[in-house]
Motif scaffolding. Structure first.
Motif, mmCIF file in Angstrom:
data_model
loop_
_atom_site.group_PDB
_atom_site.id
_atom_site.type_symbol
_atom_site.label_atom_id
_atom_site.label_comp_id
_atom_site.label_asym_id
_atom_site.label_seq_id
_atom_site.Cartn_x
_atom_site.Cartn_y
_atom_site.Cartn_z
ATOM 1 N N ILE A 1 0.631 -1.386 -0.099
ATOM 2 C CA ILE A 1 0.063 -0.108 0.359
ATOM 3 C C ILE A 1 0.502 1.197 0.005
ATOM 4 N N LYS A 2 2.290 1.268 0.034
ATOM 5 C CA LYS A 2 2.627 2.819 0.443
ATOM 6 C C LYS A 2 3.551 3.041 -0.872
ATOM 7 N N VAL A 3 3.598 1.843 -1.915
ATOM 8 C CA VAL A 3 3.777 1.910 -2.849
ATOM 9 C C VAL A 3 2.992 2.434 -3.916
ATOM 10 N N ARG B 1 1.881 6.273 -2.969
ATOM 11 C CA ARG B 1 2.888 6.443 -2.928
ATOM 12 C C ARG B 1 2.215 8.104 -1.861
ATOM 13 N N LYS B 2 1.793 9.324 -2.394
ATOM 14 C CA LYS B 2 1.399 10.042 -2.198
ATOM 15 C C LYS B 2 0.849 9.630 -0.742
ATOM 16 N N LEU B 3 0.004 9.389 -0.140
ATOM 17 C CA LEU B 3 -0.613 8.873 1.284
ATOM 18 C C LEU B 3 0.087 8.590 2.070
ATOM 19 N N TYR B 4 1.417 7.682 1.916
ATOM 20 C CA TYR B 4 2.722 7.092 2.682
ATOM 21 C C TYR B 4 3.942 7.627 2.779
ATOM 22 N N SER B 5 3.783 9.451 1.975
ATOM 23 C CA SER B 5 5.112 10.009 1.630
ATOM 24 C C SER B 5 4.944 11.074 1.848
ATOM 25 N N PRO B 6 4.267 11.801 2.949
ATOM 26 C CA PRO B 6 4.480 12.904 3.313
ATOM 27 C C PRO B 6 5.150 14.029 3.242
ATOM 28 N N SER B 7 5.324 15.678 3.014
ATOM 29 C CA SER B 7 6.730 16.119 3.491
ATOM 30 C C SER B 7 6.501 16.145 5.178
ATOM 31 N N ALA B 8 7.734 16.590 6.070
ATOM 32 C CA ALA B 8 7.723 17.237 7.405
ATOM 33 C C ALA B 8 7.988 18.304 7.467
ATOM 34 N N LYS B 9 7.635 18.793 6.184
ATOM 35 C CA LYS B 9 8.004 20.947 6.242
ATOM 36 C C LYS B 9 6.384 22.097 6.237
ATOM 37 N N GLU B 10 5.336 21.375 5.241
ATOM 38 C CA GLU B 10 4.148 21.673 5.472
ATOM 39 C C GLU B 10 3.134 20.781 5.285
ATOM 40 N N PHE B 11 1.595 21.591 5.542
ATOM 41 C CA PHE B 11 0.284 20.876 5.311
ATOM 42 C C PHE B 11 0.300 20.303 3.903
ATOM 43 N N VAL B 12 -0.050 19.307 3.387
ATOM 44 C CA VAL B 12 -0.567 19.050 2.340
ATOM 45 C C VAL B 12 -1.671 18.189 2.313
ATOM 46 N N PHE C 1 -13.256 19.971 10.907
ATOM 47 C CA PHE C 1 -13.146 18.828 10.434
ATOM 48 C C PHE C 1 -14.208 17.840 10.027
ATOM 49 N N ASN C 2 -13.561 16.870 9.481
ATOM 50 C CA ASN C 2 -14.636 16.247 8.979
ATOM 51 C C ASN C 2 -14.468 14.460 8.833
ATOM 52 N N GLY C 3 -14.198 14.296 9.810
ATOM 53 C CA GLY C 3 -13.734 12.502 10.218
ATOM 54 C C GLY C 3 -12.481 12.638 11.608
ATOM 55 N N ASP C 4 -12.145 11.585 12.270
ATOM 56 C CA ASP C 4 -11.367 10.805 13.157
ATOM 57 C C ASP C 4 -9.535 11.311 12.612
ATOM 58 N N HIS C 5 -9.443 11.940 13.661
ATOM 59 C CA HIS C 5 -7.834 12.194 13.121
ATOM 60 C C HIS C 5 -7.077 10.908 12.692
ATOM 61 N N HIS C 6 -5.738 10.937 11.925
ATOM 62 C CA HIS C 6 -5.696 9.583 11.609
ATOM 63 C C HIS C 6 -4.833 9.692 12.141
ATOM 64 N N GLU C 7 -3.610 8.519 12.516
ATOM 65 C CA GLU C 7 -2.131 8.454 12.449
ATOM 66 C C GLU C 7 -1.586 7.134 11.974
ATOM 67 N N ILE C 8 -0.155 7.966 10.960
ATOM 68 C CA ILE C 8 0.276 6.339 10.806
ATOM 69 C C ILE C 8 1.400 6.264 11.532
ATOM 70 N N TYR C 9 2.039 4.840 11.696
ATOM 71 C CA TYR C 9 2.781 4.764 12.535
ATOM 72 C C TYR C 9 4.436 3.829 11.142
ATOM 73 N N LEU C 10 5.052 4.803 10.719
ATOM 74 C CA LEU C 10 5.973 4.235 10.027
ATOM 75 C C LEU C 10 6.938 3.724 11.030
ATOM 76 N N SER C 11 7.293 3.866 11.736
ATOM 77 C CA SER C 11 8.181 3.937 12.552
ATOM 78 C C SER C 11 7.764 2.653 13.921
ATOM 79 N N ASP C 12 8.653 2.048 13.914
ATOM 80 C CA ASP C 12 8.706 0.746 15.498
ATOM 81 C C ASP C 12 9.271 0.881 16.100
ATOM 82 N N PRO C 13 8.346 1.460 17.961
ATOM 83 C CA PRO C 13 8.746 2.248 18.705
ATOM 84 C C PRO C 13 9.570 1.410 19.698
#
Length: 205
Positions: free
Chosen positions: A6-8, A11-22, A174-186
């Motif tokens: 799914i990350k491939v 791709r746009k959904l799973y590789s956003p910028s860390a500098k600005e909102f998109v 807002f138009n739905g729940d806050h969604h987080e995707i964890y790309l790292s293993d804590p």
């Protein structure tokens, strides 16, 4: 054999910028899902959700490859977070949070396959909580997201900027729940290096 990831595929959904909102358009996707409540650091329900979701996900992966000849990468853990007062997130009042933990599934995975995987997990591994796992379809549509690098507890300033400055500047709400995707293993990543996608479905105010 081609392996779906799914990350491939998205791709746009799973590789956003860390500098600005998109702004992204999130299509309808399906997930293994399990609900719970409370602080993920201390909630027994949260531990049970992780204990149940991963075995079901991997059982589905192996059965899909064996029976259908279609393999896929088990996606990252994701979470929907909600509270009666959305400022509970920026104030980090974790005991008041409700959540749904998720692992994405390819479109060919069916509810019947999930039921069989749950039966396999509960019989072989005696994970009773797996019976609470379900297949859920999520249609988020227009969403704003950013990559957060650092501790989960350091998300509040970014969420505050999103909920106030960005929303006000773009006439959104807002138009739905806050969604987080964890790309790292804590368990294997230092808190300051954790990578988490913060996503919020939105609509015009």
């Amino acid at each position: 054999m081609e392996k779906y990831d799914i990350k491939v595929a998205h791709r746009k959904l799973y590789s956003p910028s860390a500098k600005e909102f998109v702004i992204v358009e999130v299509p309808t996707l399906q997930y293994l899902a399990m609900d719970g409540h409370g602080d993920p650091n201390t909630s027994a329900e949260y531990a049970e959700a992780l204990e149940a979701l991963y075995p079901v996900a991997y059982t589905l992966k192996f059965e899909s490859k064996k029976v259908l000849g279609r393999d896929f990468v088990v996606g990252p853990l994701e979470g929907l977070w909600r509270a009666d007062d959305m400022t509970a997130f920026t104030r980090r009042e974790k005991d008041s949070w409700d959540w749904t933990m998720l692992i994405s599934q390819p479109e060919w995975i069916t509810s019947e396959m999930v039921a069989q995987a749950i039966a396999t997990v509960t019989s072989k591994k005696a994970i009773a909580a797996a019976e609470r796992v379900r297949l859920e379809t999520l249609s988020e549509g227009t969403s704003v997201q950013i990559l957060h690098i650092g501790s989960y507890d350091d998300e509040a300033p970014t969420l505050e900027r999103l909920h106030t400055d960005y929303f006000d500047a773009h006439g959104l709400t807002f138009n739905g729940d806050h969604h987080e995707i964890y790309l790292s293993d804590p368990r294997r990543t230092a808190p300051e290096k954790l990578k988490t996608i913060l996503r919020q479905p939105v609509r015009p105010r």
